[in-house]
Design a protein around this motif. Structure first.
Motif, short mmCIF file in Angstrom:
data_model
loop_
_atom_site.label_atom_id
_atom_site.label_comp_id
_atom_site.label_asym_id
_atom_site.label_seq_id
_atom_site.Cartn_x
_atom_site.Cartn_y
_atom_site.Cartn_z
N ALA A 11 0.85 -1.20 0.00
CA ALA A 11 0.00 0.00 0.00
C ALA A 11 0.88 1.25 0.00
CB ALA A 11 -0.92 -0.01 1.22
N GLY A 12 1.97 1.19 0.81
CA GLY A 12 2.90 2.33 0.87
C GLY A 12 3.57 2.58 -0.47
N LYS A 27 1.23 4.29 -2.67
CA LYS A 27 1.07 5.68 -2.18
C LYS A 27 2.23 6.56 -2.67
CE LYS A 27 -0.44 8.68 1.29
NZ LYS A 27 0.73 9.40 1.62
N THR A 28 3.45 6.01 -2.69
CA THR A 28 4.60 6.83 -3.13
C THR A 28 4.46 7.26 -4.59
OG1 THR A 28 5.93 4.94 -3.86
CG2 THR A 28 6.22 5.66 -1.57
N GLU A 42 1.73 10.18 -4.02
CA GLU A 42 2.18 11.28 -3.14
C GLU A 42 3.28 10.75 -2.23
OE1 GLU A 42 0.47 13.78 0.66
OE2 GLU A 42 -0.95 12.62 -0.53
N PRO A 59 5.91 10.16 0.66
CA PRO A 59 5.87 10.63 2.05
C PRO A 59 7.05 11.56 2.34
CG PRO A 59 6.69 8.39 1.95
CD PRO A 59 6.31 8.77 0.56
N TRP A 64 2.26 2.20 4.71
CA TRP A 64 1.11 3.08 4.86
C TRP A 64 0.09 2.36 5.73
CZ3 TRP A 64 -4.03 2.45 3.68
CH2 TRP A 64 -4.82 3.61 3.70
N PRO A 65 -0.59 2.94 6.65
CA PRO A 65 -0.63 4.38 6.92
C PRO A 65 0.47 4.86 7.86
CG PRO A 65 -2.25 3.23 8.24
CD PRO A 65 -1.57 2.20 7.41
#
Length: 1051
Positions: A253-254, A257-258, A261, A263, A461-462
């Motif tokens: 998931a992370g 996400k990258t 957006e 981190p 993530w989260p």
């Protein structure tokens, strides 16, 4: 078609659970009224298929002692029973704590190669394991049972113990991983040995001591949990598995996400060096504020005062402070930078590539505790050793084989699916870590540059805490699983009884829990915890697991190549080449990880193998190694057939003929002592005995005789085979033994048989006639013959001669047997201190001085140390004693042949002859006569009445006189002795005189044995000649060569 696959465990019931069972009454009813009268007589041993098939179909796969758990044992399917346990065991501490570091150090390409190699190894091993697991019912006990039943008790024990040690050290590794997570990422303030303000070696030592203290506490707690109740561990297993899966999903998931957006994880660099984020808040030297420039905490770290005119670290002054994003994201193109390796020495700076930096002139590193440094020296092979434990755990499904509903279906599917899933995750993780995370962050093992976060956590993530907490619980769960599984494995090994020293660990609580084995496991686990470094423990357990996997592949390859009839796996997608490839990969990885640990692991396995071989219980599991022995033996026998052995390789391959008494006990045990002394454990020995009768009636006696032979061979330490032959008479039985013993090229070339005792007193003349026939047969078959006389006087294996001589009387050349035998005897402790003397006989016209010289040279070339003596025998007249002796024996011989008397009459006739000849014999007063033959008193008159050949000098057979009448007897007394017999008797007496004179004190005399006469009518005289020849000697070995050279002067 009905196939019974038996899993013999050294337990006869298990190897044939359905034959010969005891409920005979039940069976007798099975045949009533079922049209089965034809098989009535076999009902004691063979049950009917209709009644047996139900017990066969419901055959339990649980071992003895676990029947009480059978009701509560859950019948698990593929997903719950194999797939998920494998996933949980494979994903472990290395993925969370070391995977990112491995990608940073080895580069994406190097790491991908490592992951691919390790995953290929486990996949190939899983294919081999699936074939073995689906070849019959797999009992509870999993991988250990599979390997031991395929490779035999020696390999099974060695591999089982390696697997046990691997599992135990895995427990230590998981515990160390959980402590590292706790002290570095969750609760750094919980450290007992404070690391604040310490540098280098001191900080490292404090960390290791913390690991030791906490590791021991956690190990004690986990061992207590396992001791109190395994069911709690099994219930918690699903929770721990959920933690693992959630953690991995959080990472994916992370990554997604990258892309959208990235981190915000800034890493502060001074020049190209990342700084440890503790100790400062702002990544800058100075800050502009309303009333001017102020210095930051970072300035205070590198300078001696907070003022702008302070003296600062030279590197700090020359380089700027900047920050970069720790996780630029999957779309940033950082992958290109991370493709190749960046190996570091211990204490090296973890530096960012591609940034300009100004080094000081002296280039010494100051303020080193402010930078991120490499904590160990890294190289490719180290990474392999650290990474490999993260692919182990593939046996988790097969270890639960007792709980599975259909082990043969679930184990292959579940294991291969689990390996496929984990391999995809690992390979994608390598690429994704390299594509998302900055290189300096990847190489930062403990996340010191990213606020002390777990590096893989920064990607998740989260929140990073998902990974930290998830991985903490999963490592604790894996540690508990190891501490649960290892003691059971040890219990299975000890209950098998293959390693006698481990038997104590088979005992446990009343419900079967292995208490003692748990204590041992905790003790070994503590060794791993005292090592304290995760990076040092990982290669150790890699070795043990690789060793285990190597043998699984070997087992599958062997069974496939040997084509054992029982090798019929349901899993068809295997091939011996894949197994060999898997085995080669395992071996290569062992030496790649650490050649030193690899050798240690092999020495441990080899020692266990040898220990089981010498001390372990004899087990017959129908294993592959027995199959190899058979194939190797067949191959060697086929090679031997290609031609007779070269003279250099010739050694006596003995067929030892012994006789047994009424109770089937061996009558001449010393014959086997002599065999041992001649053989010293080398070459072939067959000990045979003959019984008269029919095979069907005398089978029990034959079995008794065989047991008696085996027992005696064991006592006398004779390595070889025994054989019992039954025939209608002893003569034929011995002849069959002579012809049929041996196999192919592995045939006997020498026969050892003792001199027939009491041959003169035998009720029938068969014993010595059989003996002479045996001599003739060995000559016809070109076999050498050894006949020890006075066998009872020969030394036992325990005796030692401290001095003395072995005398060889070399009269005729027999291929060198007479030279070779004393040499072989002197290899044995009994004869070692005896010296060898060789005598040869010179005739009148021989040059005895030259003969001695030649003989010495010959022995020198043969490399045999011996004294040499040439004995001269001058022609002399035949004495009256010789003449008379020959005559008397011819007379006796004729009487016994021609007059068919009863035993009592025969004795009376012999006495009559004795009485009538005594007064006229010139030998009576002067010459000492033949002593009683060995074994007992003689019949009246046999001191002089002895046997000689019966053909006349002119070759015309002696005419039979009349029946038993006084006239017939008078005719016999008018006979003249046969001239050739007189000559032979003369030779025997002369030779005997010389031998007794020279060798009466010798420990052993070896002598050429003359052959029997061509004319069978003179057989009894032949025996008499041999008696005369050996008279007055204590131990004699009569030798006949086999008609070929057995000793050579060439190298």
């Amino acid at each position: 078609v009905l196939c019974v696959s038996s899993l013999g465990d050294g337990n006869p019931k298990e190897s044939s659970p359905f034959l010969n069972s005891s409920d005979a009454t039940e069976k007798s009813q099975q045949y009533d009224g079922k049209h089965m009268a034809l098989f009535e007589e076999e009902m004691e041993t063979s049950p009917m298929v209709s009644t047996m098939i139900s017990s066969l179909a419901n055959y339990s796969s649980l071992p003895q002692g676990s029947k009480e758990h059978e009701e509560e044992a859950p019948q698990l399917g593929t997903l719950m029973g194999v797939y998920l346990p494998c996933i949980q065991n494979i994903f472990g501490v290395i993925l969370f704590l070391r995977m990112t570091w491995m990608v940073g150090i080895g580069g994406v390409i190097g790491s991908f190669i490592i992951v691919f190699m390790c995953c290929s190894t486990t996949m190939l091993t899983a294919i081999s394991m699936s074939a073995i697991a689906t070849n019959g019912v797999v009992p509870a006990g999993g991988s250990y049972y599979m390997i031991s039943r395929s490779l035999g008790p020696e390999f099974g024990g060695a591999v089982g113990i390696c697997f046990y040690l691997g599992t135990t050290f895995a427990g230590a590794m998981y515990i160390l991983g959980s402590i590292e997570l706790l002290l570095v990422y969750i609760l750094p303030q919980a450290a007992i040995f404070k690391m604040e303000g310490l540098e280098g070696a001191e900080a490292e030592a404090a960390m290791l001591n913390n690991m030791r203290v906490y590791g021991t506490i956690v190990l004690s707690f986990m061992a207590t949990v396992v001791f109190v109740g395994v069911k709690y561990v099994n219930k918690l297993a699903l929770l721990f598995l959920a933690c693992v899966i959630l953690s991995i999903l959080a990472v994916y998931a992370g990554v997604i996400k990258t892309a959208i957006e990235p981190p915000d994880f800034p890493v502060c660099l001074l020049g190209n060096r990342p700084l440890i984020s503790k100790g400062f808040d702002v990544c800058a030297k100075t800050l502009e504020s309303g009333n001017g420039t102020v210095t930051t905490k970072l300035w205070n770290v590198f300078c001696d005062s907070p003022f702008l005119n302070a003296t600062c670290d030279e590197y700090f002054v020359n380089n700027n402070v900047s920050f970069i994003q720790g996780i630029p994201g999957v779309m940033s193109g950082i992958l290109k930078e991370n493709l190749f390796g960046n190996y570091l020495e211990k204490g090296d700076l973890v530096a960012k590539k591609g940034i300009a930096t100004v080094e000081g002139p002296d280039d010494t590193l100051t303020n080193s505790n402010r930078y991120v440094l490499a904590d160990i020296t890294s190289f490719f092979t180290l990474l392999v050793g650290i990474y490999f434990p993260s692919v182990t755990g593939i046996m988790a499904g097969s270890n639960r084989s007792g709980d599975l509903r259909d082990a043969q279906k679930s184990i292959p599917i579940g294991t291969i699916m689990a390996i496929t899933t984990t391999s995809i995750v690992y390979m994608s993780a390598v690429v994704l870590f390299g594509a998302c995370i900055e290189g300096v962050v990847l190489r930062d093992k403990f996340g010191e540059g990213v606020n002390g976060n777990l590096v893989i956590g920064t990607l998740a993530w989260p929140s990073p805490w998902v990974i930290v907490i998830g991985s903490f619980f999963s490592t604790c769960g894996a540690g508990l699983q190891s501490l649960t599984g290892a003691p059971r494995l040890m219990q299975a090994i000890s209950r098998d009884g293959v390693v006698p020293i481990l038997r104590v660990f088979g005992h446990g609580k009343a419900n079967g829990e292995p208490t003692w084995a748990l204590l041992l496991t905790a003790g070994i686990c503590e060794i791993g915890i005292l090592i304290a470094s995760l990076d040092a423990v990982a290669p150790i357990l890699s070795m043990f697991f690789l060793m285990c996997y190597m043998f699984v592949n070997l087992a599958c390859a062997l069974q496939t190549l040997l084509r054992t009839p029982n090798w019929r796996p349901r899993f068809k997608f295997y091939h011996w080449a894949l197994s060999f490839l898997g085995m080669s990969l395992c071996l290569s990885l062992m030496f790649i990880c650490s050649w030193f640990y690899a050798i240690v692991a092999m020495v441990i396995a080899g020692s266990i193998y040898k220990y089981i071989e010498f001390r372990g219980a004899e087990k017959e599991w129908g294993d592959g190694i027995r199959g190899i022995s058979l194939s190797a033996a067949r191959y060697a026998l086929m090679r031997l057939e290609e031609g007779p052995p070269h003279t250099k390789n010739w050694r006596p391959q003995l067929l030892v003929l012994v006789s047994t008494d009424v109770e089937q006990n061996v009558e001449q045990p010393r014959l086997l002592s002599l065999t041992n002394q001649l053989k010293a454990g080398k070459g072939l020995t067959i000990v045979g005995t003959a019984l008269a009768g029919t095979y069907l009636e005398n089978h029990p006696q034959a079995q008794r005789a065989e047991q008696s032979l085996r027992k005696l061979m064991e006592t006398e330490k004779v390595k070889g085979f025994c054989q019992v032959t039954i025939s209608s008479n002893m003569r034929d039985a011995t002849s069959h033994l002579l012809q049929a013993s041996g196999l192919g090229g592995l045939m006997h070339n020498t026969v050892l048989v003792s001199w027939p005792r009491n041959w003169k007193q035998a009720d029938d003349l068969q014993t010595w006639r059989d003996f002479i026939e045996l001599v003739r047969e060995t000559t016809a078959a070109h076999l050498a013959l050894l006949v020890p006389k006075n066998i009872a006087a020969f030394p036992s294996n325990g005796e030692r001669f401290s001095e003395g001589h072995i005398d060889v009387w070399w009269i005729v050349h027999d291929g060198g047997m007479l030279m070779l035998l004393p040499f072989l005897l002197r290899q044995h402790k009994v004869w070692r201190k005896c010296k060898m003397r060789i005598f040869t006989v010179a005739q009148m016209d021989d040059n005895s001085i030259q003969m001695k010289k030649d003989l010495s040279t010959f022995l020198y070339h043969l490399r045999i140390d011996a004294e040499v003596e040439v004995v001269e025998m001058h022609d002399s007249d035949i004495s009256a004693y010789t003449y008379e002796k020959t005559l008397v024996m011819e007379q006796r011989s004729q009487i016994l042949k021609q007059i068919n008397l009863t035993k009592t009459e025969r004795e009376r006739e012999v006495q009559l002859i004795h009485d009538s000849t005594s007064p006229t014999s010139p030998a009576t007063p002067a010459t000492p006569l033949t002593p009683a033959s060995e074994g007992g008193a003689q019949t009246p008159g046999s001191a002089q009445v002895q046997m000689t050949w019966t053909e006349k000098a002119d070759g015309e057979p002696a005419k039979p006189p009349g029946a038993s009448t006084p006239e017939g007897i008078k005719d016999i007394f008018n006979m003249k002795p046969n001239q050739s017999n007189v000559r032979r008797m003369h030779t025997a007496l002369r030779l005997n005189g010389v031998i007794v004179k020279k060798s009466s004190e010798a420990k052993l005399v070896l002598l050429n044995m003359p052959g029997p006469p061509n004319n069978r009518s003179g057989d009894e005289n032949y025996m008499e000649f041999l008696e005369v020849l050996t008279e007055g000697l204590n131990r004699v070995l009569l030798v006949r060569g086999g008609g070929r050279e057995v000793i050579t002067i060439y190298s």
